[in-house]
Design a protein around this motif. Structure first.
Motif, PDB file in Angstrom:
ATOM      1  N   GLU A  53       0.800  -1.121  -0.068  1.00  0.00           N
ATOM      2  CA  GLU A  53      -0.056   0.020  -0.036  1.00  0.00           C
ATOM      3  C   GLU A  53       0.931   1.148  -0.029  1.00  0.00           C
ATOM      4  OE1 GLU A  53      -2.052  -0.291   3.419  1.00  0.00           O
ATOM      5  OE2 GLU A  53      -3.367  -2.053   2.624  1.00  0.00           O
ATOM      6  N   LYS A  54       2.007   1.403   0.627  1.00  0.00           N
ATOM      7  CA  LYS A  54       2.708   2.578   0.835  1.00  0.00           C
ATOM      8  C   LYS A  54       4.049   2.686  -0.161  1.00  0.00           C
ATOM      9  CE  LYS A  54       0.676   3.828   4.352  1.00  0.00           C
ATOM     10  NZ  LYS A  54      -0.222   5.050   4.387  1.00  0.00           N
ATOM     11  N   ALA A  55       4.453   1.564  -0.805  1.00  0.00           N
ATOM     12  CA  ALA A  55       5.359   1.457  -1.745  1.00  0.00           C
ATOM     13  C   ALA A  55       5.032   2.638  -2.824  1.00  0.00           C
ATOM     14  CB  ALA A  55       5.952   0.322  -2.256  1.00  0.00           C
ATOM     15  N   PRO A  56       6.087   3.618  -3.319  1.00  0.00           N
ATOM     16  CA  PRO A  56       5.660   4.276  -4.441  1.00  0.00           C
ATOM     17  C   PRO A  56       5.243   3.460  -5.472  1.00  0.00           C
ATOM     18  CG  PRO A  56       7.717   4.928  -3.472  1.00  0.00           C
ATOM     19  CD  PRO A  56       7.250   3.845  -2.821  1.00  0.00           C
ATOM     20  N   LEU A  57       5.554   2.142  -5.886  1.00  0.00           N
ATOM     21  CA  LEU A  57       5.262   1.317  -6.979  1.00  0.00           C
ATOM     22  C   LEU A  57       3.910   0.656  -6.785  1.00  0.00           C
ATOM     23  CD1 LEU A  57       8.541   0.065  -8.479  1.00  0.00           C
ATOM     24  CD2 LEU A  57       7.388   1.952  -9.097  1.00  0.00           C
ATOM     25  N   ARG A  58       3.551   0.969  -5.557  1.00  0.00           N
ATOM     26  CA  ARG A  58       2.155   0.271  -5.187  1.00  0.00           C
ATOM     27  C   ARG A  58       2.010  -1.340  -5.431  1.00  0.00           C
ATOM     28  NH1 ARG A  58       2.214   4.573  -3.094  1.00  0.00           N
ATOM     29  NH2 ARG A  58       0.460   6.023  -3.155  1.00  0.00           N
ATOM     30  N   ARG A  59       3.213  -1.754  -4.971  1.00  0.00           N
ATOM     31  CA  ARG A  59       3.273  -3.415  -5.000  1.00  0.00           C
ATOM     32  C   ARG A  59       4.414  -4.076  -4.513  1.00  0.00           C
ATOM     33  NH1 ARG A  59       7.325  -5.211  -8.542  1.00  0.00           N
ATOM     34  NH2 ARG A  59       8.074  -3.634 -10.257  1.00  0.00           N
ATOM     35  N   LEU A  60       4.735  -5.312  -4.485  1.00  0.00           N
ATOM     36  CA  LEU A  60       5.678  -5.940  -3.728  1.00  0.00           C
ATOM     37  C   LEU A  60       6.780  -6.348  -5.098  1.00  0.00           C
ATOM     38  CD1 LEU A  60       3.933  -8.518  -1.562  1.00  0.00           C
ATOM     39  CD2 LEU A  60       4.750  -6.380  -0.915  1.00  0.00           C
ATOM     40  N   VAL A  61       8.132  -6.556  -4.557  1.00  0.00           N
ATOM     41  CA  VAL A  61       9.035  -6.794  -5.745  1.00  0.00           C
ATOM     42  C   VAL A  61       8.902  -8.299  -5.989  1.00  0.00           C
ATOM     43  CG1 VAL A  61      10.685  -5.075  -5.255  1.00  0.00           C
ATOM     44  CG2 VAL A  61      10.747  -7.169  -3.628  1.00  0.00           C
ATOM     45  N   THR A  62       9.415  -8.853  -6.905  1.00  0.00           N
ATOM     46  CA  THR A  62       9.458 -10.125  -7.290  1.00  0.00           C
ATOM     47  C   THR A  62      10.636 -10.970  -7.218  1.00  0.00           C
ATOM     48  OG1 THR A  62       9.815  -9.912  -9.681  1.00  0.00           O
ATOM     49  CG2 THR A  62       7.456  -9.717  -8.740  1.00  0.00           C
ATOM     50  N   LEU A  63      10.693 -12.236  -6.938  1.00  0.00           N
ATOM     51  CA  LEU A  63      11.914 -12.930  -7.016  1.00  0.00           C
ATOM     52  C   LEU A  63      12.723 -12.789  -8.163  1.00  0.00           C
ATOM     53  CD1 LEU A  63      11.021 -16.459  -5.557  1.00  0.00           C
ATOM     54  CD2 LEU A  63      12.430 -14.970  -4.634  1.00  0.00           C
ATOM     55  N   ASP A  64      12.125 -12.667  -9.434  1.00  0.00           N
ATOM     56  CA  ASP A  64      12.951 -12.564 -10.398  1.00  0.00           C
ATOM     57  C   ASP A  64      13.651 -11.028 -10.474  1.00  0.00           C
ATOM     58  OD1 ASP A  64      12.195 -14.792 -11.626  1.00  0.00           O
ATOM     59  OD2 ASP A  64      10.481 -13.910 -12.754  1.00  0.00           O
ATOM     60  N   GLU A  65      13.096 -10.052 -10.006  1.00  0.00           N
ATOM     61  CA  GLU A  65      13.564  -8.647  -9.812  1.00  0.00           C
ATOM     62  C   GLU A  65      14.835  -8.785  -8.804  1.00  0.00           C
ATOM     63  OE1 GLU A  65       9.829  -5.876 -10.877  1.00  0.00           O
ATOM     64  OE2 GLU A  65      10.013  -6.820  -8.736  1.00  0.00           O
ATOM     65  N   ILE A  66      14.342  -9.318  -7.830  1.00  0.00           N
ATOM     66  CA  ILE A  66      15.747  -9.518  -6.661  1.00  0.00           C
ATOM     67  C   ILE A  66      16.749 -10.461  -7.274  1.00  0.00           C
ATOM     68  CG2 ILE A  66      16.547 -10.588  -4.673  1.00  0.00           C
ATOM     69  CD1 ILE A  66      13.506 -10.024  -3.679  1.00  0.00           C
ATOM     70  N   GLY A  67      16.432 -11.258  -8.259  1.00  0.00           N
ATOM     71  CA  GLY A  67      17.457 -12.104  -8.838  1.00  0.00           C
ATOM     72  C   GLY A  67      18.329 -11.368  -9.864  1.00  0.00           C
ATOM     73  N   ASN A  68      17.589 -10.396 -10.711  1.00  0.00           N
ATOM     74  CA  ASN A  68      18.201  -9.764 -11.656  1.00  0.00           C
ATOM     75  C   ASN A  68      18.989  -8.547 -11.137  1.00  0.00           C
ATOM     76  OD1 ASN A  68      16.822 -10.901 -13.410  1.00  0.00           O
ATOM     77  ND2 ASN A  68      15.121  -9.270 -14.003  1.00  0.00           N
ATOM     78  N   LEU A  69      18.853  -8.257  -9.951  1.00  0.00           N
ATOM     79  CA  LEU A  69      19.728  -7.354  -9.200  1.00  0.00           C
ATOM     80  C   LEU A  69      20.929  -7.990  -8.852  1.00  0.00           C
ATOM     81  CD1 LEU A  69      20.444  -4.400  -8.046  1.00  0.00           C
ATOM     82  CD2 LEU A  69      19.171  -5.129  -6.012  1.00  0.00           C
ATOM     83  N   ALA A  70      20.881  -9.111  -8.336  1.00  0.00           N
ATOM     84  CA  ALA A  70      21.948  -9.852  -7.900  1.00  0.00           C
ATOM     85  C   ALA A  70      22.789 -10.038  -9.182  1.00  0.00           C
ATOM     86  CB  ALA A  70      21.616 -11.022  -7.154  1.00  0.00           C
TER      87      ALA A  70
END
Length: 258
Positions: free
Chosen positions: A215-232
């Motif tokens: 509700e509070k995040a600017p993108l109004r969503r949770l991040v995904t495992l794929d996004e976390i993996g892509n950053l790593a």
């Protein structure tokens, strides 16, 4: 002059610790690295846990080895075997955290010495021990990544003893970056937002924490495992060669408004 594409991991050799199942952060990192061409060795906490982690290893055609980081000889054996199978190491992802339930769910003020020390040993100091063991296998430099959380910087409800532990982990990253930098070894902490993993399910009222973040995040969503993996994958690749010693948030912007 040879120019390499900065977002390819072809030829990179990586060890990823903490695969619990296909929904774990370590699994997301493994899938992203594999998709970009990296050769991998994966680990899970025990022989018993291998049945849950095995589908990830099978999908990626990567060796899976058990390793309880509380047992020094198991960590030594894991690094030795991974380096032997891969012919050296270019990156390591440390995605391990644990605290006794009674200390995790209670007040930090009331935490037991034994519980606090075990949480610190498993979740924080194991990263330093892992780095020491991997350093000789990174003759041409490399990258070390660990996982933190917003509770390291803020007092997050129900995060308990893991807050101080993760805070120590982020400090450890900075010191390790300074010490290992002259050898070309870069060190980072990633700080993902809340996502539904087996480890996170041990936190009290975790569903409420996820709803609040969404509700509070600017993108109004949770991040995904794929996004976390892509950053790593980016951080261990050549495109991030000029970066070290940072805690990098990937939480849909939640940390800037919380």
């Amino acid at each position: 002059m040879t120019i390499s594409f900065p977002f390819s991991l072809a030829g990179k050799r990586g060890l990823i610790l903490g695969v619990a199942n296909e929904h774990s952060i370590a699994a997301g990192c493994a899938r992203a690295a594999h998709g970009l061409g990296a050769q991998l060795v994966l680990s899970c906490v025990s022989d018993k846990a291998m049945q849950y982690a095995a589908p990830v290893a099978l999908e990626l055609q990567a060796p899976l080895l058990p390793c309880d980081v509380e047992q020094e000889f198991e960590l030594e054996q894991l690094v030795r075997e991974a380096a032997a199978q891969l012919g050296g190491l270019d990156f390591v992802v440390h995605s391990i955290a644990w605290a006794p339930a009674e200390d995790l769910h209670g007040r930090v003020t009331d935490s037991s010495s034994s519980g606090f020390l075990r949480a610190m040993n498993i979740s924080c100091h194991s990263f330093a021990r892992l780095a020491r063991l991997c350093e000789p296998h990174m003759a041409d430099g490399g990258s070390l990544i660990t996982m933190s959380y917003l509770g390291a910087a803020e007092a997050v409800a129900n995060y308990g003893v893991m807050g101080p532990v993760k805070s120590a982990l982020e400090s450890l990253v900075r010191y390790m970056a300074v010490e290992l930098g002259p050898k070309g070894i870069r060190v980072h902490a990633m700080s993902p937002g809340p996502i539904p993993t087996r480890a996170a399910s041990g936190l009290a009222e975790f569903d409420s924490l996820m709803r609040h973040a969404e509700e509070k995040a600017p993108l109004r969503r949770l991040v995904t495992l794929d996004e976390i993996g892509n950053l790593a994958a980016f951080l261990v690749g050549d495109g991030a060669a000029g970066m070290t010693g940072q805690t990098i948030y990937i939480d849909a912007g939640y940390h800037i408004v919380n």
